[in-house]
Design a protein around this motif. Sequence first.
Motif, mmCIF file in Angstrom:
data_model
loop_
_atom_site.group_PDB
_atom_site.id
_atom_site.type_symbol
_atom_site.label_atom_id
_atom_site.label_comp_id
_atom_site.label_asym_id
_atom_site.label_seq_id
_atom_site.Cartn_x
_atom_site.Cartn_y
_atom_site.Cartn_z
ATOM 1 N N LYS A 156 0.832 -1.203 0.000
ATOM 2 C CA LYS A 156 0.000 0.000 0.000
ATOM 3 C C LYS A 156 0.865 1.252 0.000
ATOM 4 O O LYS A 156 0.572 2.241 -0.686
ATOM 5 N N LEU A 304 -5.758 -0.849 4.894
ATOM 6 C CA LEU A 304 -5.021 -1.746 4.005
ATOM 7 C C LEU A 304 -6.001 -2.671 3.283
ATOM 8 O O LEU A 304 -5.951 -3.888 3.392
ATOM 9 N N GLU A 306 -6.245 -3.003 0.058
ATOM 10 C CA GLU A 306 -5.679 -3.516 -1.187
ATOM 11 C C GLU A 306 -4.674 -4.615 -0.842
ATOM 12 O O GLU A 306 -3.722 -4.383 -0.097
#
Length: 358
Positions: A156, A304, A306
């Motif tokens: 990220k 977070l 992704e």
Amino acid sequence: MKTKLTYLIIILVLGFQQNQAQEKLKVAVVGLNHDHAHGIMNAFRNDRIQLLGIAENDPDLIARYKKDYQVPDNLFFPDTKTMLNQVTPQVVMAYNPINEHVDVAEICLPMKIPLMVEKPLATTVADAQKMAKLSRDNDTHLLTNFETTWYASNQKLKTLVGESDFGKITKMIAKDGHEGPKEIGCSKEFLAWLTDPVKNGGGAVMDFGCYGANLMTWLQNGKRPIAVTAVTKHLKPDVYPKVDDDATIMVEYDDAIGIIEASWDWSYSIKSLQVYGSESSYHAPNGKTLVKNTNPVESESISLNEEYYQDHIAYLEAVFAGKVNPENDLSSLSNNLIVVEILEAAKKSAEAGKRIEL
């Protein structure tokens, strides 16, 4: 009709199960004297991979792994060449001393069998370049596994610093290490080569310096630094008489600075990454936390949501399925050649007491 339907369902279920089994990553392992081997053996025990063979000749290690993971006798082979003459894996994973990675590459890559080694790629630039030539000449993947690659926080962070409002990276600080390999209970087989200046290429400078070099090369999009300056210390000479146990490495770029703090002398285990821009900074103190700072007292926790790949197994499955091209990512050959170059320069700098230009 009901009987036919039941039969059809059974056939479909069996077919699905067979396809699932066929999709498991086919792995061969070289060496068990690296404690990271427990990761792939846990994957075997949990039926995530298809283990085709293990090349290992230490009877104590063989007995221990057979007992701990219920590995059948027929999966053990005395050496890499014997194993690969009998099994054909999708990938070989090497868990042996770093200076022996080149030996495994010389067997696997001409056979066009992809190879993933544990970090770092090699102990010397000469070995790394030899391995790279084998990979390119045979058009076969040569990859390196780092724990920090699979940190959602780092992935990220890379996305966010690439956005226009962050601006140019000015400084990167990587802190990696723990209390020491002996102190945390590494196996005797692992300690024997991890604390050897030839087999490991050094101490903490290699073992943990490689993480920062890997991440910084990635954040700099594969750019080579212009110079490296390093200081290594023997803070526990009675415990680690042959190798350094603490290293501070400054990596110079034309427009940025990277500071790598690698140690077997931390008070606790740490893998932390900080990246500074002109207006803000991001700090990933671990794999699950990312914080944005706009000044010393204002911070924002970043979600977070992704995800990258869960681990190196999921990543390799994606590579062989053609879903990812390991061109300049953290596992890539291009990145890890630069990592070895940084580490070799760091050792030269520490020995000579001067800045080493690349």
